[in-house]
Design a protein around this motif. Structure first.
Motif, PDB file in Angstrom:
ATOM      1  N   GLY A 116      -9.544  -2.919   9.296  1.00  0.00           N
ATOM      2  CA  GLY A 116      -8.615  -2.990   8.214  1.00  0.00           C
ATOM      3  C   GLY A 116      -8.014  -1.866   8.045  1.00  0.00           C
ATOM      4  N   LEU A 117      -7.355  -1.591   7.102  1.00  0.00           N
ATOM      5  CA  LEU A 117      -6.749  -0.122   6.618  1.00  0.00           C
ATOM      6  C   LEU A 117      -6.794   0.342   5.313  1.00  0.00           C
ATOM      7  CD1 LEU A 117      -3.797  -0.437   5.246  1.00  0.00           C
ATOM      8  CD2 LEU A 117      -3.138  -1.243   7.791  1.00  0.00           C
ATOM      9  N   ARG A 161      -4.563   1.802   2.446  1.00  0.00           N
ATOM     10  CA  ARG A 161      -3.183   2.150   1.899  1.00  0.00           C
ATOM     11  C   ARG A 161      -3.276   3.246   1.106  1.00  0.00           C
ATOM     12  NH1 ARG A 161      -0.123  -1.658   3.933  1.00  0.00           N
ATOM     13  NH2 ARG A 161      -0.936  -3.575   4.183  1.00  0.00           N
ATOM     14  N   PHE A 179       8.166  -1.899  -3.841  1.00  0.00           N
ATOM     15  CA  PHE A 179       7.333  -1.625  -2.520  1.00  0.00           C
ATOM     16  C   PHE A 179       5.988  -2.102  -2.740  1.00  0.00           C
ATOM     17  CE2 PHE A 179       5.066   1.662  -5.175  1.00  0.00           C
ATOM     18  CZ  PHE A 179       6.065   2.071  -6.256  1.00  0.00           C
ATOM     19  N   GLU A 184       2.881  -2.389  -0.247  1.00  0.00           N
ATOM     20  CA  GLU A 184       2.287  -0.839   0.223  1.00  0.00           C
ATOM     21  C   GLU A 184       1.392  -0.227  -0.528  1.00  0.00           C
ATOM     22  OE1 GLU A 184       3.130  -0.473   3.184  1.00  0.00           O
ATOM     23  OE2 GLU A 184       4.830  -1.822   3.444  1.00  0.00           O
ATOM     24  N   VAL A 185       0.830  -0.831  -1.725  1.00  0.00           N
ATOM     25  CA  VAL A 185       0.034  -0.172  -2.721  1.00  0.00           C
ATOM     26  C   VAL A 185      -1.261  -0.667  -2.422  1.00  0.00           C
ATOM     27  CG1 VAL A 185      -0.149   0.023  -4.957  1.00  0.00           C
ATOM     28  CG2 VAL A 185       2.012  -0.384  -4.151  1.00  0.00           C
ATOM     29  N   GLY A 244      -3.040  -3.893  -3.773  1.00  0.00           N
ATOM     30  CA  GLY A 244      -1.847  -4.166  -4.549  1.00  0.00           C
ATOM     31  C   GLY A 244      -1.514  -5.025  -5.893  1.00  0.00           C
ATOM     32  N   ARG A 262      14.170  -0.825   0.265  1.00  0.00           N
ATOM     33  CA  ARG A 262      13.301  -1.761   0.391  1.00  0.00           C
ATOM     34  C   ARG A 262      13.857  -3.375   0.527  1.00  0.00           C
ATOM     35  NH1 ARG A 262       9.849   0.976   3.422  1.00  0.00           N
ATOM     36  NH2 ARG A 262      11.216   2.927   2.808  1.00  0.00           N
ATOM     37  N   SER A 319      16.975  -3.144   9.191  1.00  0.00           N
ATOM     38  CA  SER A 319      15.632  -2.819   9.116  1.00  0.00           C
ATOM     39  C   SER A 319      15.308  -1.954  10.518  1.00  0.00           C
ATOM     40  CB  SER A 319      14.799  -4.133   9.152  1.00  0.00           C
ATOM     41  OG  SER A 319      15.265  -4.768  10.373  1.00  0.00           O
ATOM     42  N   VAL A 334      14.369   1.348  12.592  1.00  0.00           N
ATOM     43  CA  VAL A 334      13.739   2.512  11.841  1.00  0.00           C
ATOM     44  C   VAL A 334      13.705   3.688  12.830  1.00  0.00           C
ATOM     45  CG1 VAL A 334      12.152   1.214  10.391  1.00  0.00           C
ATOM     46  CG2 VAL A 334      11.543   1.870  12.610  1.00  0.00           C
ATOM     47  N   HIS A 340       9.551   6.448  11.368  1.00  0.00           N
ATOM     48  CA  HIS A 340       9.535   4.876  11.141  1.00  0.00           C
ATOM     49  C   HIS A 340      10.185   4.433   9.679  1.00  0.00           C
ATOM     50  CE1 HIS A 340       6.590   3.730  14.397  1.00  0.00           C
ATOM     51  NE2 HIS A 340       7.348   4.466  14.761  1.00  0.00           N
ATOM     52  N   SER A 341      10.925   5.489   9.323  1.00  0.00           N
ATOM     53  CA  SER A 341      11.826   4.968   7.999  1.00  0.00           C
ATOM     54  C   SER A 341      13.175   4.529   8.153  1.00  0.00           C
ATOM     55  CB  SER A 341      12.033   6.631   7.378  1.00  0.00           C
ATOM     56  OG  SER A 341      12.559   7.509   8.217  1.00  0.00           O
ATOM     57  N   PRO A 342      13.519   3.691   7.411  1.00  0.00           N
ATOM     58  CA  PRO A 342      14.495   2.901   7.571  1.00  0.00           C
ATOM     59  C   PRO A 342      16.132   3.678   7.457  1.00  0.00           C
ATOM     60  CG  PRO A 342      13.724   2.588   5.411  1.00  0.00           C
ATOM     61  CD  PRO A 342      12.934   3.453   6.147  1.00  0.00           C
ATOM     62  N   VAL A 374       6.844 -11.715   6.570  1.00  0.00           N
ATOM     63  CA  VAL A 374       6.194 -10.631   7.219  1.00  0.00           C
ATOM     64  C   VAL A 374       6.544  -8.953   6.627  1.00  0.00           C
ATOM     65  CG1 VAL A 374       5.771  -9.462   9.343  1.00  0.00           C
ATOM     66  CG2 VAL A 374       6.028 -11.996   9.319  1.00  0.00           C
ATOM     67  N   GLU A 375       5.486  -8.501   6.456  1.00  0.00           N
ATOM     68  CA  GLU A 375       5.622  -7.233   5.894  1.00  0.00           C
ATOM     69  C   GLU A 375       6.413  -6.361   6.812  1.00  0.00           C
ATOM     70  OE1 GLU A 375       4.590  -6.318   2.651  1.00  0.00           O
ATOM     71  OE2 GLU A 375       5.992  -4.549   3.049  1.00  0.00           O
ATOM     72  N   GLU A 399       5.559   5.051   8.207  1.00  0.00           N
ATOM     73  CA  GLU A 399       6.282   5.493   7.078  1.00  0.00           C
ATOM     74  C   GLU A 399       5.568   5.897   5.778  1.00  0.00           C
ATOM     75  OE1 GLU A 399       9.147   2.981   5.307  1.00  0.00           O
ATOM     76  OE2 GLU A 399      10.206   4.274   4.699  1.00  0.00           O
ATOM     77  N   TRP A 400       4.699   4.983   5.706  1.00  0.00           N
ATOM     78  CA  TRP A 400       3.835   4.912   4.497  1.00  0.00           C
ATOM     79  C   TRP A 400       2.607   5.819   4.777  1.00  0.00           C
ATOM     80  CZ3 TRP A 400       5.522   3.403  -0.163  1.00  0.00           C
ATOM     81  CH2 TRP A 400       6.756   2.329   0.104  1.00  0.00           C
ATOM     82  N   ILE A 428       0.275   6.009   6.996  1.00  0.00           N
ATOM     83  CA  ILE A 428      -0.808   5.804   7.559  1.00  0.00           C
ATOM     84  C   ILE A 428      -0.756   5.842   9.018  1.00  0.00           C
ATOM     85  CG2 ILE A 428      -2.331   3.707   8.350  1.00  0.00           C
ATOM     86  CD1 ILE A 428      -1.298   2.710   5.816  1.00  0.00           C
ATOM     87  N   ARG A 439      -1.471   5.308  12.344  1.00  0.00           N
ATOM     88  CA  ARG A 439      -2.197   4.181  13.102  1.00  0.00           C
ATOM     89  C   ARG A 439      -1.145   3.483  14.004  1.00  0.00           C
ATOM     90  NH1 ARG A 439      -6.032   1.092  10.381  1.00  0.00           N
ATOM     91  NH2 ARG A 439      -6.894  -0.816  11.651  1.00  0.00           N
ATOM     92  N   MET A 482     -11.011   5.108   6.483  1.00  0.00           N
ATOM     93  CA  MET A 482     -11.529   3.869   6.264  1.00  0.00           C
ATOM     94  C   MET A 482     -12.206   4.146   5.090  1.00  0.00           C
ATOM     95  SD  MET A 482     -10.663   1.221   8.511  1.00  0.00           S
ATOM     96  CE  MET A 482     -10.035   0.841   9.908  1.00  0.00           C
ATOM     97  N   VAL A 512     -10.943  -1.017   1.908  1.00  0.00           N
ATOM     98  CA  VAL A 512     -10.298  -1.354   3.388  1.00  0.00           C
ATOM     99  C   VAL A 512      -9.654  -2.865   3.092  1.00  0.00           C
ATOM    100  CG1 VAL A 512     -10.560  -1.584   5.663  1.00  0.00           C
ATOM    101  CG2 VAL A 512     -12.081  -0.106   4.609  1.00  0.00           C
ATOM    102  N   GLU A 513      -8.355  -2.905   3.231  1.00  0.00           N
ATOM    103  CA  GLU A 513      -7.780  -4.100   3.271  1.00  0.00           C
ATOM    104  C   GLU A 513      -7.316  -4.341   4.621  1.00  0.00           C
ATOM    105  OE1 GLU A 513      -4.540  -3.545   0.252  1.00  0.00           O
ATOM    106  OE2 GLU A 513      -5.703  -1.824  -0.601  1.00  0.00           O
ATOM    107  N   GLU A 514      -6.786  -5.689   4.657  1.00  0.00           N
ATOM    108  CA  GLU A 514      -6.155  -6.295   6.008  1.00  0.00           C
ATOM    109  C   GLU A 514      -4.681  -5.580   6.181  1.00  0.00           C
ATOM    110  OE1 GLU A 514      -8.096 -10.720   5.318  1.00  0.00           O
ATOM    111  OE2 GLU A 514      -6.144 -10.353   5.924  1.00  0.00           O
ATOM    112  N   VAL A 515      -4.478  -5.639   7.597  1.00  0.00           N
ATOM    113  CA  VAL A 515      -3.241  -4.931   8.062  1.00  0.00           C
ATOM    114  C   VAL A 515      -2.092  -5.660   7.453  1.00  0.00           C
ATOM    115  CG1 VAL A 515      -1.817  -4.453  10.048  1.00  0.00           C
ATOM    116  CG2 VAL A 515      -4.418  -3.966   9.951  1.00  0.00           C
TER     117      VAL A 515
END
Lengths: 531, 258
Positions: free
Chosen positions: A23-24, A26, A267, A270-271, A274, A366, A382, A384, A389-391, A530-531, B92-93, B95, B97, B118, B254-257
């Motif tokens: 996972g990741l 944020r 946004f 991205e939180v 969330g 956004r 869109s 980047v 990787h900014s728009p 899709v994000e 951009e945020w 992360i 990865r 993580m 940890v959240e999903e991608v």
């Protein structure tokens, strides 16, 4: 999570989980959502919110702010609950396109973006007019410096407004080019400075209110003996009995500030955590700034005197004894009587006015990304930066539109402070309506969501939506009929209609184009993007 | 299990090593981490990964440097891997990865840069040259101990890792105790999670069905590590956080991608 089944050897133990893939974590936190709300709210607007009090005889500023705060919480309820179902960046566009209709999504989102960019451009001018100018004037008065007073007046003039706008657009285009992550770190530190400065202001005003600091004496020392009383005399009797009606009408002014915390949904994807972060962050932003606004209004009246405040904004400029605009931050500086204190007390005003433009840029970029991902805008919207990787194109387009508005505000008289509120009320109403009908129009999504609460048989989100809609509709009506707001000026009305027509044409054109490419438009808008 | 899955799983260790070598030829530093690194680090005991029922490999995790992110992107695309659209906006945020997938082999690549962020974080930018082609043993153990919700696969990986390598000094080809101590004795939350995971591992290797010699060795390693960590001095930051304890969440969610 349930323990997995394994073949041999190490059997699953209690506390063992399953995990499909890495996972990741944020990086944007709940407090960042609150800080973003603070920037959108822009407490620094209190300068002209208080100055507008004169147009509403008998209105209670504090009660009006309370009304606006409570209404804001209902609006925030709509946005936050919908973002729990659609936790994607581009927030309100996603809600409205999926719940109301794709054309409503594009039209209302474009309207919001257009007017948000209005405030990106215009807020730089606000920074100059309501932040830098009063600070320099205040310092000039304290230091008996004609140079500082003239510098203050420069920033309140055309070129000063333009420079302020250019500063905001330039700085935040660069910061956001470096990445939204960088922007949120900068915003976080600016918010800490805001808190400290605001606390100092509360203390300064409290001391002035209790007589420890004597504003009346300091004002006379700066403007001449008897100046304070002369201002009050020149305006005549400004006292009026309390009027709930005028209070309700006046509530549109603090609403213009407080309601915009909801735009953190832009946004939403991205939180951290969330789903709950938006609700918490928005609510905290509206409540903290609502309370701060009420407290400031109260302290201003106690420190400077209601009669003086009303009189100073009512008398013509040539009857105001100082060569500066009669704003409360000027008076705070005079009350403090110390240049360092003046600068410290100015920091929250400067910071919040500075950052509003940045927060509006986030909404714009956004939203453009979300349109592009849906195929409702060119793909290059869109695209980047390879490094950050900014728009980049979305930022460039946004900055260009903002610059046009900055020029119009700085060099013409065609735009007034609340000029963009009318156009932004419409998407607010759109989201409130989406909240009302969501449980019925998207029944399956509602029932399977985490917001499927009911009072008896009535969905809670629908009730919240109805109340919020009524509040926004009331303000929208007032903006249309009351010239004091300046929202119904000719340019604003024309542009509100023009943007909507443009958006409808845009939608039609892209729909035809995408259909020719064989895209399944209907299916696409039934899904979460899709994000 | 279908043939494609088995084939992919068998290809992965070789592919991982090949990618590290190809990257090195372009002066790009990549190091293998995760379960593939466990497999490569433990030639004597990696057979237990299959025996104990570990899920077959389907992805490769790498560690790299953030300053190389554009080179990494170009490198994997040149190798036929496509960037995952779900991860496109991460940089951009803030992360660090990158995620890729091969359209033909189905192998997924996950590249963490500068730090593994993580449930707990491990900074590694200056540690990539300590081992080749995988990350160091100590960092591999830490990457497993930081997990908040351990899976059976994670327990198997740790079992194999601690079964093959002793905890001691890095220079002697062992799991560097100093590194583990430096990280865990400065971060109470990480220390707490690691301790919970070591308890879980200790319990899991006691159950019947596991090779008794392996189980005994793993238990001894756990006890050695815990003893050293208990005796090691803790930083002021660690002590202050310990006072709050579990009253405040001690790990990141940890959240999903996507």
């Amino acid at each position: 999570m349930a323990a997995p089944t394994v073949n041999t050897g190490v059997p699953s133990a209690p506390g063992v989980f399953t995990r499909a893939s890495s996972g990741l974590v944020r990086q944007v936190r709940t407090d960042d959502v609150m800080f973003y709300g603070w920037q959108q709210i822009a407490l620094g607007y209190i300068i002209f919110i208080v100055a507008a009090w004169q147009f509403y005889p008998g209105a209670s500023m504090e009660l009006a702010t309370l009304i606006a705060t409570v209404a804001g919480l209902f609006i925030a309820g709509c946005y936050a609950l919908l973002s729990m179902v659609y936790p994607r960046s581009g927030g309100d566009y996603v809600f409205m396109s999926r719940i109301l209709h794709p054309v409503a999504g594009i039209a209302l989102s474009m309207s919001l973006v257009f007017w948000q960019l209005f405030y990106t451009g215009v807020n730089g001018a606000f920074l100059a007019k309501f932040g830098i100018a009063p600070m320099l004037s205040s310092l000039g008065v304290q230091e008996h410096s004609a140079g500082l007073i003239n510098a203050g007046n420069f920033f309140a003039g055309k070129w000063g407004l333009f420079i302020g706008g250019l500063l905001v657009i330039g700085v935040f285009s660069f910061v956001q080019y470096r990445g939204a992550g960088v922007y949120f770190k900068v915003q976080r530190w600016a918010s800490y400075v805001t808190v400290v400065s605001l606390l100092v202001t509360f203390v300064t005003l409290a001391l002035a209110a209790t007589g420890v600091l004597d504003f009346h004496h300091n004002f006379d020392a700066a403007a001449g003996a008897g100046a304070y009383d002369n201002v009050i005399k020149a305006a005549g009797d400004t006292s009026h009995p309390f009027s709930l009606t005028q209070t309700a009408f006046y509530a549109a002014w603090p609403a213009f500030s407080l309601w915009f915390a909801v735009l953190s949904v832009s946004f939403g994807g991205e939180v951290k955590d969330g789903q709950r972060s938006q609700l918490r962050g928005m609510t905290l932003a509206i409540v903290t700034m609502g309370v701060a606004m009420m407290l400031l209004m109260f302290l201003y009246r106690m420190a400077f005197g209601s009669a003086f405040m009303l009189a100073s904004t009512e008398v013509p400029p040539d009857q105001f004894p100082l060569n500066a605009a009669p704003y409360v931050n000027l008076y705070t500086g005079i009350a403090g009587g110390n240049p360092i204190l003046t600068v410290v007390n100015s920091l929250w005003v400067l910071s919040l006015l500075f950052f509003v433009g940045a927060s509006s840029l986030i909404v714009s970029t956004r939203s453009m990304l979300a349109w592009s991902l849906d195929g409702m805008a060119p793909r290059w919207f869109s695209s980047v930066s390879a490094k950050f990787h900014s728009p980049t194109w979305a930022l460039a387009v946004s900055a260009a539109i903002a610059l046009i508005w900055n020029c119009l505000y700085s060099f013409t008289d065609s735009i007034l402070v609340l000029g963009g509120f009318l156009g932004q009320c419409i998407p607010f109403m759109g989201v409130c309506l989406a909240a009302v009908i969501f449980p019925f129009r998207r029944k399956r999504d509602f029932e399977s969501s985490s917001i499927a609460y009911r009072w008896g048989k009535v969905p809670v989100i629908s009730v919240i939506g109805v109340i919020a809609f009524v509040c926004v509709a009331f303000v929208f009506y007032r903006l249309l009929v009351d010239a004091n707001y300046g929202a119904n000026n000719h340019l604003s009305e024309v542009m509100t209609i023009a943007v909507t027509v443009f958006a409808l044409i845009w939608y039609a054109a892209f729909r035809i184009y995408r259909a020719r490419q064989g895209a399944d438009i209907k299916g696409q808008f039934s899904e979460i993007p899709v994000e | 299990m279908d043939a494609a899955t088995i084939t992919r799983a068998e290809r992965i260790p070789g592919e991982a090593t090949r990618l590290v070598g190809s990257a090195a030829q372009q002066s790009l530093v990549l190091r293998i981490t995760g379960s593939v690194a466990v497999h490569l680090h433990c030639p004597q005991h990696n057979v237990f990964m299959r025996v104990l029922g570990r899920r077959p490999f389907y992805d490769i995790d790498f560690w790299g440097r953030d300053r190389d992110h554009q080179k990494i992107d170009a490198f994997f695309q040149a190798q036929g891997y496509l960037a995952d659209p779900a991860a496109r906006g991460l940089r951009e945020w803030g992360i660090k990865r990158q995620i890729f997938a091969h359209p033909e082999t189905g192998i997924k690549i996950d590249v963490f840069m500068d730090a593994l962020v993580m449930a707990h974080s491990i900074k590694f930018a200056d540690r990539l040259e300590l081992a080749d082609p995988c990350i160091s043993l100590a960092d591999l153990v830490l990457s497993k101990l930081q997990i908040h919700e351990m899976t059976a696969n994670d327990l198997i990986d740790l079992t194999v890792l601690l079964g093959e390598h002793r905890i001691g000094a890095e220079a002697a080809g062992q799991i560097d105790l100093n590194r583990i101590r430096d990280v865990l004795c400065d971060d109470w939350g990480f220390w707490y999670s690691a301790d919970l995971n070591l308890s879980l591992l200790h319990e899991s290797v006691q159950r019947p069905g596991l090779d008794p010699e392996l189980a005994a060795r793993v238990r001894m390693q756990i006890e050695t590590l815990r003893a050293h960590l208990a005796a090691a001095p803790k930083s002021r930051r660690w002590k202050m956080r310990a006072k709050v304890g579990t009253r405040k969440r001690w790990y990141e969610k940890v959240e999903e991608v996507s």
